[in-house]
Design an enzyme around this catalytic site. Structure first.
Site, short mmCIF file in Angstrom:
data_model
loop_
_atom_site.label_atom_id
_atom_site.label_comp_id
_atom_site.label_asym_id
_atom_site.label_seq_id
_atom_site.Cartn_x
_atom_site.Cartn_y
_atom_site.Cartn_z
N HIS A 75 0.84 -1.20 0.00
CA HIS A 75 0.00 0.00 0.00
C HIS A 75 0.88 1.26 0.00
O HIS A 75 1.83 1.35 0.76
CB HIS A 75 -0.93 0.01 1.22
CG HIS A 75 -2.15 -0.84 1.04
ND1 HIS A 75 -3.30 -0.68 1.75
CD2 HIS A 75 -2.38 -1.86 0.18
CE1 HIS A 75 -4.20 -1.56 1.36
NE2 HIS A 75 -3.67 -2.30 0.41
N TYR A 204 -9.19 5.28 7.75
CA TYR A 204 -9.32 5.61 9.16
C TYR A 204 -10.37 6.72 9.25
O TYR A 204 -10.17 7.79 8.66
CB TYR A 204 -7.99 6.13 9.73
CG TYR A 204 -6.91 5.07 9.86
CD1 TYR A 204 -6.12 4.71 8.78
CD2 TYR A 204 -6.70 4.43 11.08
CE1 TYR A 204 -5.13 3.73 8.92
CE2 TYR A 204 -5.70 3.46 11.22
CZ TYR A 204 -4.93 3.12 10.13
OH TYR A 204 -3.96 2.17 10.26
N PRO A 296 -4.11 0.06 18.86
CA PRO A 296 -3.85 -0.38 17.48
C PRO A 296 -4.00 0.69 16.41
O PRO A 296 -3.71 0.43 15.24
CB PRO A 296 -4.88 -1.50 17.27
CG PRO A 296 -5.96 -1.22 18.26
CD PRO A 296 -5.32 -0.55 19.42
N LYS A 300 1.22 -0.15 15.12
CA LYS A 300 2.64 -0.25 15.47
C LYS A 300 3.01 -1.51 16.26
O LYS A 300 4.19 -1.83 16.39
CB LYS A 300 3.06 0.99 16.30
CG LYS A 300 3.13 2.25 15.50
CD LYS A 300 4.32 2.23 14.57
CE LYS A 300 4.19 3.23 13.44
NZ LYS A 300 4.24 2.68 12.10
N TYR A 388 3.80 6.66 10.21
CA TYR A 388 3.03 5.48 9.80
C TYR A 388 3.93 4.43 9.14
O TYR A 388 3.80 3.24 9.42
CB TYR A 388 1.89 5.91 8.86
CG TYR A 388 0.83 4.83 8.72
CD1 TYR A 388 -0.22 4.75 9.63
CD2 TYR A 388 0.90 3.89 7.70
CE1 TYR A 388 -1.18 3.76 9.52
CE2 TYR A 388 -0.05 2.89 7.58
CZ TYR A 388 -1.10 2.83 8.49
OH TYR A 388 -2.04 1.83 8.39
C1 PHB Z 1 -5.75 -4.60 10.74
O1 PHB Z 1 -5.78 -4.83 9.52
O2 PHB Z 1 -6.05 -5.46 11.57
C2 PHB Z 1 -5.31 -3.25 11.22
C3 PHB Z 1 -4.87 -2.31 10.30
C4 PHB Z 1 -4.47 -1.07 10.72
C5 PHB Z 1 -4.52 -0.75 12.06
C6 PHB Z 1 -4.95 -1.69 12.99
C7 PHB Z 1 -5.34 -2.94 12.57
O3 PHB Z 1 -4.17 0.49 12.46
#
Ligand code: PHB
Ligand code: APR
Length: 396
Positions: A75, A204, A296, A300, A388
């Site tokens: 990505h 997000y 989460p 990280k 990120y």
């Molecule tokens: C996930 O795909 O489980 C995932 C992706 C991004 C995050 C947290 C979890 O910030």
């Protein structure tokens, strides 16, 4: 009957313990892993799935990345959604070409387990009452029981890779540990579903109803989350109610919407920030979730675990090959620099994107103002992007 002597005794067969075992093996350093659960149980845990490029590089070095390259999704950006519109953060353009790989942690664990059995590495699963001893001395050892029979494993070093609830950190004398913690008053409701991706990149979303995240696992399996009460129960959430909530929070005013699928897994996770300083005591070293937890939101958790393991491997290698102990002595201090950077980033993203119960209208507008800034100023977007994809910390 397990071996009774090794160079490094590793407690815990999650990603940290397995990766440490793999890298030490590659360096010619003998190790044994003691794990409380069965291998099957370890693989049944569903965790996040964003790998920083440096994490992917280390999996290359460890020789366990073939499937990640085949099945992982590269990505170049993420989307931030607020006020009914989506805004792209171009990770690649803002970081001089860096990307992330979407590949589930469960898959990484699977690949590490396969690699370990291929070289015949010793993993004692279902080891009960694991206890580290005498790590103040040069002759530490670990005791455990397997099927009721007591065993003792002598070693040079003990690696505590046994997660947040493990025995390793709990064994360090209280007066040597300082811990820092923040528990958030919300959790994430996670689902896995069968169906097509809703978007080419992760979304997000900040919404007055609460945060949501649209992630993916593959062309046919999607991972999505929405902020919830950590004490809520999955039984209160029918599939229809879940989809209604995700649509309300993530669908955009210009008609982009979340694609429904067949939900086959639901879970609720709590959110906490936690750091243990120090991460070492004598010949006991902590790595991964045993030493720190991040919420989460910044993705990280596993990347930090992998960074610890990289440092610890380098330090143990310097000890065995060059007879140097300075890297081991500085392990905790070095590791904590990256950890605190990631702690701040995860806290920042969490605070900016979640609905905070009791927040005043003023405070809510500040969240939006910050998101506006991150999505319109190149310097602010760069701060988001470089964190990120993973910041290079001096001395790493
Ligand atoms: C996930 O795909 O489980 C995932 C992706 C991004 C995050 C947290 C979890 O910030
Ligand atoms: N004895 C032996 N094994 C133990 C003990 C114990 N007393 N306590 C815990 N364990 C095992 C657990 O069963 C688990 O398999 O240690 C392992 C720890 O694994 P994880 O919790 O996955 O921690 P870690 O390997 O550090 O991985 C960090 O996990 O939570 C995510 O976001 C986090 O991605 C990060 C990753």
């Amino acid at each position: 009957m397990g071996p009774n002597r090794t160079q490094v005794a590793i407690i815990g067969a999650g990603p940290s313990g397995l990766l440490l075992g793999q890298l030490l093996h590659k360096a010619g350093i003998d190790n044994v892993i003691l794990e409380r659960r069965s291998g099957q149980y370890v693989l049944s845990r569903i965790r996040a799935g964003v790998l920083e490029q440096t994490t992917a590089d280390l999996l290359d070095e460890a020789g366990v990345s073939a499937r990640m390259h085949r099945e992982g999704l590269l990505h170049d950006g993420i989307e931030l959604s607020f006020g009914g519109a989506r805004h792209r953060i171009d990770l690649r353009a803002l970081t001089g070409g860096k990307q992330v790989v979407i590949y589930g942690q469960t898959e990484v664990t699977h690949d590490l387990m396969d690699a370990r059995s291929a070289f015949g590495g010793a993993t004692i699963y279902e080891a009960d009452d694991v206890v580290p001893h005498d790590f103040d001395s040069n002759t530490p050892f670990v005791t455990y029981r397997r099927e009721g029979i007591a065993h003792e494993l002598r070693c040079d070093f003990i690696a505590g890779c046994d997660g947040y609830h493990g025995i390793a950190r709990a064994s360090v004398p209280e007066e040597s540990l300082k811990t820092y913690e923040r528990v958030y008053p919300f959790g994430w409701f996670g689902i896995l579903c069968e169906g097509p991706p809703s978007s080419d990149e992760l979304i997000y979303a900040r919404h007055d109803r609460g945060f949501a995240l649209i992630s993916t696992r593959s062309a046919n399996v999607q991972r999505m989350y929405f902020q919830c009460d950590p004490k809520d129960s999955v039984d209160n959430w029918s599939d229809d109610r879940i989809w209604a909530e995700l649509h309300a929070r993530v669908d955009s005013h210009d008609g982009q919407h979340v694609k429904d699928g067949k939900i086959f897994q639901k879970n609720i996770v709590g959110m906490r920030s936690f750091v243990s300083a120090t991460m070492q005591h004598g010949r006991l070293f902590l790595a991964g979730d045993a030493a720190h937890i991040v919420p989460p939101t910044g993705a990280k958790g596993m990347n930090l675990a992998v960074a610890d393991v990289r440092l610890l491997t380098k330090a143990l290698n310097a000890f065995y090959v060059e007879n140097r102990s300075d890297l081991l002595e500085r392990y905790s201090e070095t590791a904590l620099k990256r950890i605190w950077r990631a702690e701040h980033f995860s806290y920042w993203m969490t605070s900016m994107m979640h609905r905070i119960e009791g927040a005043s209208p003023f405070e809510q507008q500040l969240q939006v103002a910050e998101l506006e800034y991150v999505t319109t100023s190149r310097s602010a977007a760069t701060v988001m992007a470089e964190n990120y994809v993973g910041v290079a910390v001096p001395q790493d």
